[in-house]
Design a protein around this motif. Structure first.
Motif, PDB file in Angstrom:
ATOM      1  N   HIS A  85      11.433   2.103  -2.112  1.00  0.00           N
ATOM      2  CA  HIS A  85      10.332   3.079  -2.116  1.00  0.00           C
ATOM      3  C   HIS A  85       9.066   2.261  -1.897  1.00  0.00           C
ATOM      4  CE1 HIS A  85      12.990   6.164  -3.847  1.00  0.00           C
ATOM      5  NE2 HIS A  85      12.519   6.880  -2.671  1.00  0.00           N
ATOM      6  N   GLY A  86       7.888   2.841  -1.314  1.00  0.00           N
ATOM      7  CA  GLY A  86       6.739   2.202  -1.071  1.00  0.00           C
ATOM      8  C   GLY A  86       5.885   2.098  -2.108  1.00  0.00           C
ATOM      9  N   GLY A  87       4.739   2.036  -1.838  1.00  0.00           N
ATOM     10  CA  GLY A  87       3.555   2.078  -2.832  1.00  0.00           C
ATOM     11  C   GLY A  87       3.275   0.820  -3.521  1.00  0.00           C
ATOM     12  N   LEU A  88       2.455   0.720  -4.473  1.00  0.00           N
ATOM     13  CA  LEU A  88       2.122  -0.504  -5.084  1.00  0.00           C
ATOM     14  C   LEU A  88       2.976  -0.986  -6.104  1.00  0.00           C
ATOM     15  CD1 LEU A  88      -2.007  -0.035  -5.062  1.00  0.00           C
ATOM     16  CD2 LEU A  88      -0.648  -1.470  -3.554  1.00  0.00           C
ATOM     17  N   LEU A  89       3.662  -0.173  -6.967  1.00  0.00           N
ATOM     18  CA  LEU A  89       4.527  -0.599  -7.994  1.00  0.00           C
ATOM     19  C   LEU A  89       5.863  -0.978  -7.634  1.00  0.00           C
ATOM     20  CD1 LEU A  89       4.294  -0.551 -11.271  1.00  0.00           C
ATOM     21  CD2 LEU A  89       5.608   1.874 -10.915  1.00  0.00           C
ATOM     22  N   GLY A 124       0.804  -1.117  -0.085  1.00  0.00           N
ATOM     23  CA  GLY A 124      -0.016   0.003  -0.081  1.00  0.00           C
ATOM     24  C   GLY A 124       0.808   1.182  -0.049  1.00  0.00           C
ATOM     25  N   ARG A 125       0.173   2.358   0.232  1.00  0.00           N
ATOM     26  CA  ARG A 125       0.839   3.753  -0.016  1.00  0.00           C
ATOM     27  C   ARG A 125       1.763   3.819   1.317  1.00  0.00           C
ATOM     28  NH1 ARG A 125      -0.021   9.268  -0.059  1.00  0.00           N
ATOM     29  NH2 ARG A 125       0.980  10.238  -1.658  1.00  0.00           N
ATOM     30  N   SER A 126       3.098   3.924   1.171  1.00  0.00           N
ATOM     31  CA  SER A 126       3.883   4.515   2.006  1.00  0.00           C
ATOM     32  C   SER A 126       5.223   4.773   1.524  1.00  0.00           C
ATOM     33  CB  SER A 126       4.288   3.077   2.861  1.00  0.00           C
ATOM     34  OG  SER A 126       5.142   2.057   2.176  1.00  0.00           O
ATOM     35  N   ASP A 153      14.318   1.165  -9.408  1.00  0.00           N
ATOM     36  CA  ASP A 153      14.356   2.174  -8.050  1.00  0.00           C
ATOM     37  C   ASP A 153      15.663   2.298  -7.833  1.00  0.00           C
ATOM     38  OD1 ASP A 153      13.266   3.762  -6.074  1.00  0.00           O
ATOM     39  OD2 ASP A 153      12.542   1.988  -4.777  1.00  0.00           O
TER      40      ASP A 153
END
Ligand SMILES: Nc1nc2c(ncn2[C@@H]2O[C@H](COP(=O)(O)OP(=O)(O)O)[C@@H](O)[C@H]2O)c(=O)[nH]1
Ligand SMILES: [Mg+2]
Length: 449
Positions: free
Chosen positions: A91-95, A14-16, A67
């Motif tokens: 980095h976080g997030g879904l991708l 998830g978004r982080s 990344d």
């Protein structure tokens, strides 16, 4: 294979800002090396010293950058799992995390099963079974007391206690074996009273530990507190006041609450699940009647019932009946509406959801009633926190009792019983771990753990 390379996201998807990915197993460094670019002047991954973060570009299977982040190497055996392990902070997030994982899978790792990292730590002797459970408990903890209990167990408090008891049982077996081998040596070095005395001590210690189970299990699982009482007695208002948020609907119309509403909360650092119920009364209305039936079921499951009666009137026989039927605490609600609320402790704790008066005393009383044992015992003994612990220790206690009975009659059988007790403790700590025990312990873990 035991240590084939596995990888998983260790943080929730998830978004982080950041995400942490773990890779562990044989060949982990080589696999990581395939997705980590060494720029000009930068050392290759294989040359990185242990436990030093290095900033690197991460590449996908085609060699395209995906990344930039930190990579850290933990070589066997100095890692969480005991195998070679590499951690990536990206980095976080879904991708990004998904792409990084895909790159690791393409480079030769496979997705980890739930709890697989900790399972390997266990198999490599980094943790015992109780500590592995404590890792899960610490992650699941929502209240301070749960975190403290989990940390103590993770630190090996319970394991050390159990292993000391196991040593005692082994020593007793040795004493008995001496007696069995040289029975005719009267006045031999081991006096029978001495064996009995030692056995009594060990037995008492096992029982003391077993006695912590109800309190310990309540700390781990949280206590269920059910608000009950007549419609309009102020249950939903009190529920909201204790939670500090407006969860339940409050109106002046009796019978507003139909479903039981549950919410997790922390009372003085202890985990409490609060349940607000439909008021108990004879209702002709079908939906409300269903709600009342549910309430009854909740009352049966409650660790404590908060029986709400308005401060302005004396509890009626049906209310006093409820109070005696369940483990309960009488709460006198809407105290702001009466001049001088009864101060008699027998008549309950006067509270006002409106002004907040009495809520602190109520919290204090709740914590004491629900967790007084845990607070008291937890200072003296490590707590048993699971059914698994209770069952194993019960078996040990039973075997110790049987050993006592056999002591006079048949020392060989007494020794056999002591061995049974020892085996129960070994299984509990995880000195030996049958597969089905492992499966049960790890079934609820998350994949990155
Ligand atoms: N003055 C006062 N009124 C309250 C208090 N608690 C509840 N009430 C009122 O009593 C009525 C019923 O409250 P509610 O919480 O819905 O009771 P429930 O039916 O038992 O859930 C509502 O009109 C509330 O505003 C309180 O502490 N003080
Ligand atoms: Mg209500």
């Amino acid at each position: 294979m035991l240590s084939d390379p596995i990888a998983a996201l260790a943080t929730p998807p998830g978004r982080s800002a950041l995400a942490l990915i773990r890779l562990s197993g044989s060949g982990a460094l080589a696999i990581a090396g395939r997705i980590v670019a060494a720029g000009r002047g930068e050392s290759e991954l294989a040359e990185l010293p242990d436990r030093v973060a290095a900033l690197r570009r991460f590449l996908d299977a085609e060699g395209q950058p995906l990344d930039e982040g930190l990579v850290m190497v933990f070589r066997a055996p100095r890692s969480y799992t005991g195998d070679d392990l590499v951690e990536f902070s990206c980095h976080g997030g879904l991708l990004v995390p998904a792409r990084l994982l895909a790159a690791l899978y393409a480079a030769g790792a496979r997705p980890a099963a739930p709890g697989e990292f900790t399972r390997r730590a266990l198999l490599n002797g980094k943790l015992d079974l109780l500590q592995a459970e404590a890792v899960g408990d610490l992650i699941d903890a929502t209240a301070d007391a749960q975190g403290r209990a989990a940390l103590r167990q993770l630190d090996g408090g319970l394991s050390r206690r159990l292993l000391a008891l196991r040593e005692d049982l082994i020593e007793l077996q040795a004493l008995l074996a001496y007696d069995v081998d040289f029975p005719e040596e009267d006045d031999g070095p081991v006096a029978p009273e001495r064996i009995r005395e030692r056995l009594d001590q060990v037995d008492a210690a096992l029982q003391r530990l077993l006695a912590t189970a109800p309190a310990g299990e309540r700390v781990r699982a949280g206590a269920l507190v059910v608000l009950a009482g007549r419609p309009n007695s102020g249950k939903s208002s009190l529920f909201n006041a204790l939670l500090g948020v407006e969860r339940a609907l409050v109106t002046e119309i009796p019978g507003t609450t139909r479903d039981t509403i549950e919410a997790d909360s922390e009372i003085r650092g202890w985990p409490v699940r609060l349940a607000d119920t439909a008021g108990l009364r004879d209702s002709g209305e079908r939906i409300e009647r269903l709600g009342i039936e549910v309430s009854r079921r909740y009352l049966g499951a409650a660790d404590l019932v908060l029986l709400c009666v308005e401060a302005g009137r004396f509890p009626a026989p049906d209310e006093l009946g409820l109070a005696s039927e369940y483990s309960s605490l009488l709460v006198r609600t809407k105290a702001d509406l009466v001049e001088a609320p009864d101060a008699t402790p027998d008549l309950g704790i006067a509270v006002s959801a409106l002004t907040g008066s009495g809520l602190d005393s109520l919290r204090e009383a709740l914590a004491k009633r629900l967790f007084g044992d845990a607070a008291r015992l937890g200072d003296l003994e490590p707590l048993l926190t699971r059914e698994r612990h209770r069952f194993a220790l019960s078996r040990a206690v039973e075997a110790a009792a049987a050993a006592r009975t056999e002591l006079e009659r048949e020392p060989v059988l007494a020794a056999h019983q002591l061995q049974q007790a020892e085996a129960a403790l070994e299984e509990l700590v995880g000195v030996v771990h049958p597969d089905e025990v492992l499966a049960r312990v790890f079934e609820r873990f998350c994949v990155g753990k």
